[in-house]
Motif scaffolding. Structure first.
Motif, PDB file in Angstrom:
ATOM      1  N   GLU A  56       0.848  -1.190   0.000  1.00 36.40           N
ATOM      2  CA  GLU A  56       0.000   0.000   0.000  1.00 36.40           C
ATOM      3  C   GLU A  56       0.890   1.250   0.000  1.00 36.40           C
ATOM      4  OE1 GLU A  56      -3.437   0.224   0.001  1.00 36.40           O
ATOM      5  OE2 GLU A  56      -3.348  -1.922  -0.421  1.00 36.40           O
ATOM      6  N   PRO A  57       0.432   2.330  -0.592  1.00 38.71           N
ATOM      7  CA  PRO A  57       1.279   3.524  -0.652  1.00 38.71           C
ATOM      8  C   PRO A  57       1.402   4.229   0.693  1.00 38.71           C
ATOM      9  CG  PRO A  57      -0.882   3.996  -1.563  1.00 38.71           C
ATOM     10  CD  PRO A  57      -0.847   2.526  -1.287  1.00 38.71           C
TER      11      PRO A  57
ATOM     12  N   ARG B  61      -3.451  15.336   3.308  1.00 42.71           N
ATOM     13  CA  ARG B  61      -2.768  14.055   3.089  1.00 42.71           C
ATOM     14  C   ARG B  61      -2.649  13.810   1.598  1.00 42.71           C
ATOM     15  NH1 ARG B  61      -4.940   9.528   7.502  1.00 42.71           N
ATOM     16  NH2 ARG B  61      -4.598  10.808   9.365  1.00 42.71           N
ATOM     17  N   MET B  62      -1.528  13.252   1.211  1.00 42.42           N
ATOM     18  CA  MET B  62      -1.352  12.908  -0.191  1.00 42.42           C
ATOM     19  C   MET B  62      -0.448  11.700  -0.347  1.00 42.42           C
ATOM     20  SD  MET B  62       0.907  16.141  -1.471  1.00 42.42           S
ATOM     21  CE  MET B  62      -0.526  17.178  -1.215  1.00 42.42           C
ATOM     22  N   SER B  63      -0.623  11.030  -1.479  1.00 43.60           N
ATOM     23  CA  SER B  63       0.300   9.967  -1.853  1.00 43.60           C
ATOM     24  C   SER B  63       1.481  10.616  -2.569  1.00 43.60           C
ATOM     25  CB  SER B  63      -0.397   8.966  -2.775  1.00 43.60           C
ATOM     26  OG  SER B  63      -0.847   9.625  -3.952  1.00 43.60           O
ATOM     27  N   LEU B  64       2.509   9.828  -2.841  1.00 41.32           N
ATOM     28  CA  LEU B  64       3.680  10.325  -3.552  1.00 41.32           C
ATOM     29  C   LEU B  64       3.759   9.688  -4.936  1.00 41.32           C
ATOM     30  CD1 LEU B  64       6.131  10.278  -0.527  1.00 41.32           C
ATOM     31  CD2 LEU B  64       5.343  12.320  -1.739  1.00 41.32           C
ATOM     32  N   TRP B  65       4.536  10.277  -5.804  1.00 35.60           N
ATOM     33  CA  TRP B  65       4.660   9.787  -7.180  1.00 35.60           C
ATOM     34  C   TRP B  65       5.848   8.845  -7.327  1.00 35.60           C
ATOM     35  CZ3 TRP B  65       4.725  14.663  -5.320  1.00 35.60           C
ATOM     36  CH2 TRP B  65       5.939  15.342  -5.286  1.00 35.60           C
TER      37      TRP B  65
ATOM     38  N   ASN C 242      -3.462  14.953  -8.765  1.00 27.97           N
ATOM     39  CA  ASN C 242      -3.141  13.535  -8.907  1.00 27.97           C
ATOM     40  C   ASN C 242      -2.840  12.807  -7.603  1.00 27.97           C
ATOM     41  OD1 ASN C 242      -2.893  12.975 -12.005  1.00 27.97           O
ATOM     42  ND2 ASN C 242      -1.922  14.967 -11.670  1.00 27.97           N
ATOM     43  N   HIS C 243      -2.528  13.529  -6.532  1.00 25.93           N
ATOM     44  CA  HIS C 243      -2.056  12.845  -5.324  1.00 25.93           C
ATOM     45  C   HIS C 243      -2.739  13.262  -4.027  1.00 25.93           C
ATOM     46  CE1 HIS C 243       1.202  10.709  -7.347  1.00 25.93           C
ATOM     47  NE2 HIS C 243       1.330  11.786  -8.096  1.00 25.93           N
ATOM     48  N   LEU C 244      -3.514  14.334  -4.037  1.00 28.25           N
ATOM     49  CA  LEU C 244      -4.184  14.766  -2.811  1.00 28.25           C
ATOM     50  C   LEU C 244      -5.321  13.810  -2.478  1.00 28.25           C
ATOM     51  CD1 LEU C 244      -4.222  17.116  -0.690  1.00 28.25           C
ATOM     52  CD2 LEU C 244      -6.015  18.151  -2.108  1.00 28.25           C
ATOM     53  N   VAL C 245      -5.312  13.272  -1.261  1.00 29.94           N
ATOM     54  CA  VAL C 245      -6.377  12.351  -0.856  1.00 29.94           C
ATOM     55  C   VAL C 245      -7.233  12.903   0.285  1.00 29.94           C
ATOM     56  CG1 VAL C 245      -5.118  10.317  -1.633  1.00 29.94           C
ATOM     57  CG2 VAL C 245      -4.849  11.081   0.724  1.00 29.94           C
TER      58      VAL C 245
END
Length: 294
Positions: A112-113, A131-135, A269-272
């Motif tokens: 999981e990211p 919160r965000m995921s990374l690329w 693309n990455h903000l959750v």
């Protein structure tokens, strides 16, 4: 190596500045000291590793405090199943009405990211989580995480890409962190009551020790000795007359066009999670959110 026009302009700009209170180094012991659990520190050449097990986490703190400038470090996060763990990297002042800028890396189950949570506290008030995921996979290699801070904005950067901007909106009656010197800190700790899927996934101690690795410690900022009175700190670290600090240059008062495009891409693309969009927590949108929406 050919030097581009832009690079030469930057060189000229920096050459003309008087940099006061400047501190910059890649050596951990020059800038930082262990804060707790010395036996959970591992030094391997230029690398520092912090360990978390079911006895303790670990943390370190800068030897000095700073007002304005840029702080960076390269971090490789816990590999594999890191659920329940948090690796925190932040700046903070002291006291109940403190200011604070947070990076919190929230571990997850294998595959999981990682999620990166940022937060901004002003005069002791936070509740500004994003919160965000990374690329990229932050456990496979080192990546640079930075905080740029001046009188106009606070910028969170990942590999020099802005992921969040907190703008000075004092003209709208919103307090901005500009008069409290802040230390630089990092730690790894167990937060399985909230860190992973809201606390649903607990830390699996059979995978301990959980290790976060660090290198490339850099602080290019205005150092504030303890002897400087609180009401003098702002004056000491602001450009006046002959005294010019790089962080007060007009080009750093807001993002460049390229950086603005990068931020739009990251958010799209990455903000959750964004507190500004959380109507359950904030039925009335916080005032600063109107400006910070992109």
């Amino acid at each position: 190596m050919a030097v581009s026009f832009e690079t030469s302009v930057v060189f000229s700009l920096f050459a003309g500045l008087t940099v006061l209170g400047f501190a910059s180094s890649a050596q951990f012991h020059e800038l930082f000291q262990p804060g707790w659990a010395n036996d959970h520190f591992v030094y391997e050449g230029e690398l520092l590793k912090l360990k978390l097990d079911n006895y303790s986490g670990a943390g370190f703190a800068s030897k000095s405090k700073y007002l304005f400038g840029k702080v960076s470090m390269q971090i490789k996060l816990v590999e594999g199943d890191s659920a329940g763990t948090v690796t925190a990297y932040y700046m903070s002042s002291d006291g109940p009405y403190h200011n604070e800028f947070d990076f919190e890396f929230l571990g997850n189950t294998t595959g999981e990211p990682y999620l990166v949570q940022t937060n901004v506290y002003v005069n002791g008030v936070g509740n500004r989580e994003q919160r965000m995921s990374l690329w990229f996979d932050p456990t496979k290699d080192f990546h640079s995480y930075s905080i740029l801070w001046n009188q106009r904005q606070v910028v969170f950067l990942v590999d020099e890409t802005p992921i969040r901007v907190h703008t000075n909106m004092e003209h709208k009656g919103i307090p901005f962190p500009k008069d409290q010197a802040m230390g630089v800190y990092s730690s790894i700790w167990n937060a399985d009551d909230w860190a992973t899927q809201g606390g649903l996934v607990k830390t699996d101690w059979s995978h301990a020790p959980f290790v976060a690795s660090y290198k490339g410690f850099e602080i290019d900022a205005c150092e504030c000795p303890v002897s400087v009175a609180t009401n003098e700190i702002g004056k000491k670290c602001s450009s006046t007359g002959e005294k010019r600090f790089w962080w007060d240059e007009p080009t750093l008062s807001e993002l460049s066009l390229h950086q603005s495009h990068q931020l739009v891409w990251v958010r799209a693309n990455h903000l959750v999670y964004d507190y500004c969009a959380d109507t359950a927590r904030f039925p009335v949108m916080p005032v600063e959110c109107e400006h910070h929406r992109h």
